[in-house]
Each structure stands twice: as C-alpha cells, then as structure tokens.
Design an enzyme around this catalytic site. Structure first.
Site: not given
Length: 357
Positions: A70, A118, A141, A149
């Site tokens: 992301g 992401g 992360e 995630d």
C-alpha cells in the site's frame, strides 16, 4: 512541440478474452493507492459481467515487481494529521481482497519480482498464482508497527507447519520456491517464459474456464529446488510453535546456530507490540472458518494501528527519514502488557466492513 502523455496509475484493457489489469506506478514499485484499489474493483465488476471475458490477468508495470504494498506515505501523512485514510483505505481494500477470493472467473496473478503487503492482497487470493525465479514475496508489516493484513493472516496460518508464523513475524522474503511451499502460489514459471505464457493466456477462448487455465499453466510450469525457509522447516516448526513471543525468543536464544541468531536479530528489529498482535492474529486465523473472519479481525486491529505511535514511527524510520532506527513504544516485548494487546481486539468497525456474501 512534444507533449508528454501521462498514463494512469492503473491500466485496464481487454486483450482477447482476457481482462488485463496492470498496476502502473513503476517508480513507486506499483504501490497501491486508494484510487487504484477502487479502479481494480470497478474493473472486476466490468469484467465479471462481460461474457466475452474469460479470465482476469493481474500484472505490474516495469521490471521490479507486481506491487510493493500500500501507499504507506499517504497513510503516514493521514495518521499524523488525524485523518481517516487508513479506515477508508483498509475497509475498501479488505472488501476487494474478499471479492478476489470468490471471483467467479479465473483470476491469474503474475507475481514476478517484489510482491509485498497489499500486493499479496491482490494476488495471493487469486485462483491462479504464478511465481518466477525472480519472485520476492514478503509481509514485512511488523517492521513498521503494523501486522500482516489484506487476509495475510489467513494465508500465513494455512502454510504447512510454522513457516507462516516465521514469515509473518520476521517479515523475511520468500522466493518462488518458498512461496509454492508456503501455499502463497500455485505455479512456478521461469520469468523468461512469461511472454509466451502471457500470449497463451490472452488468446484463450472466450469460454475458457479454470481447467483450461490450469492446462495452459501446466505447459510452462517447472518444479523448483527447495527454498531457503523450506530447508530449515524442522527448526522453524520448533521455534515458532509457541503461542507467546517470549517463548519464541527464548527458544531462539538457546539455539546458537547462525540461522537461529539471524532470525532472532530480525525479530528484535520489529515493533514489540506488532509482534504480539501479529502472533495473536495468526493463532486466531488458524481456527478461523473463512478468509472473511480473518479480515474482520484484521480490520479491528488496523483501526487501532492507525492511531498508534509505532505505526507513524515505523514508517518514519523506514521511508520518510530512512534512518532504519525506529524507537518503539513500548521498546521491549516484556513491556507489552496484555492490556496493550487487548486494544487491538476490541469489537469495532464491523458495521463498516461490508464483505461480500
């Protein structure tokens, strides 16, 4: 006078019976923005309804990789300013991740080069996931005060043994072979064969289905040698079988092998809070009934991450100041109390996260 033509960050087009989506921010390693996520979701809606489209093909522009994750700089700025980009971005991204997993047409993801965070979310839930001899997949992360995630806890928890726990907590990179072993990918294809494979996919018939796509991939698929993590599977399964970070550290400290000490060094560089939150999420995911259940837990935890000190500090150290020296709060795993961890598991945000049935 020459006028420069700027291409969009997401290129969506038809090539034969294939609906092609190309992430197109090569200078940013195709990092995913909110607008790109919305564009991908819109493309899926269009292609799903089009009977002339037999399959979806996801790829990245440039030669460095599919997607570095992301757009964390945007999230950093919003978090510092007290904005809500995190809530909006993760909500829409997670809904899209769940949609990809249930997409009714073959969804082919070309996971060449870097695929991180992401990027795993838009590739790892697809029905046909291709890795190469250049693949470098990671969910790093915990190194920026976050946790794996985009349904990463679902994927990691379904890897054999404890190798998913290892990759989720250390943030280490898996090559194509380890990605196959970890069940993050389905087919290993040399990068040199991609142009021919891509041509075969984009010239598939309009009534091609999953078996047809598997047949096309089989013509190019090879069996790679075991990856580095797979070769250490027995040690990893021992060290990461524990349900507390303290016990994992203790096991690693007792093992004086080079691999154990390198693993311990990697863990010590991460956010202590993130390590504990990530491990709890991974253990919850192990017993989860569905990807959607994992996304709900991830979203609850992400809302707390966005207002946490470690998230802003982690991004600052990694990509803003680039000093690689984050000052975590709390600074040690011993200081991360159960009350601190519990904040990431409060029931919240469930009414906002409208996951597909």
């Amino acid at each position: 006078m020459n006028i420069a033509v700027t291409e969009p960050d997401l290129i969506v087009r038809r090539e034969g019976a294939a609906g092609v989506v190309r992430l197109n921010r090569p200078k940013a390693l195709n990092a995913l923005t909110l607008e790109m996520a919305r564009g991908l979701d819109a493309a899926l809606t269009e292609f799903e309804a089009d009977p002339a489209i037999a399959l979806i093909l996801i790829e990245g522009a440039g030669e460095r990789g599919l997607c570095a994750g992301g757009d964390i700089v945007g999230l950093y700025n919003s978090a510092r300013e007290g904005g809500d980009l995190g809530k909006v971005f993760w909500r829409e991204e997670y809904v899209m991740n769940a949609r990809i997993a249930k997409f009714p047409k073959p969804y082919v993801a070309y996971m060449d080069g870097f695929v991180m965070g992401g990027g795993v979310g838009i590739a790892g839930h697809g029905s046909h996931r291709i890795v190469t001899d250049k693949t470098k997949i990671a969910m790093p992360e915990v190194g920026i005060g976050f946790f794996p995630d985009v349904g990463g806890t679902w994927l990691l928890s379904r890897a054999p043994g404890e190798i998913g726990t290892y990759f989720g907590l250390t943030g280490e990179t898996m090559n194509g072979a380890d990605a196959i072993h970890t069940r993050f990918a389905d087919a290993f294809v040399p990068a040199s064969a991609w142009p021919e494979l891509r041509a075969a996919l984009t010239t598939a018939s309009a009534d091609a289905h999953a078996d047809n796509v598997r047949g096309i991939l089989a013509r190019f698929t090879m069996t790679p040698e075991a990856g580095p993590a797979q070769r250490h599977a027995q040690q990893i399964d021992q060290w990461f079988a524990h349900d507390t970070v303290e016990a994992i550290f203790a096991d690693l400290e007792r093992d004086r092998s080079d691999f154990a000490q390198a693993t311990l060094k990697a863990l010590r560089a991460k956010s202590p809070t993130s390590l504990k939150v990530a491990l709890k999420l991974l253990r919850i995911a192990r017993d989860a009934a569905s990807l959607e259940d994992c996304l709900v837990h991830e979203y609850r935890a992400a809302l707390q991450v966005f207002v946490s000190y470690d998230f802003v500090e982690g991004i600052r150290a990694a990509v803003i100041d680039k000093d690689r020296a984050p000052k975590w709060r709390p600074a040690t795993i011993e200081e991360v109390t159960p009350d601190i961890v519990a904040r990431y598991f409060d029931d919240r945000g469930d009414d906002e996260l409208k996951l597909p049935d």
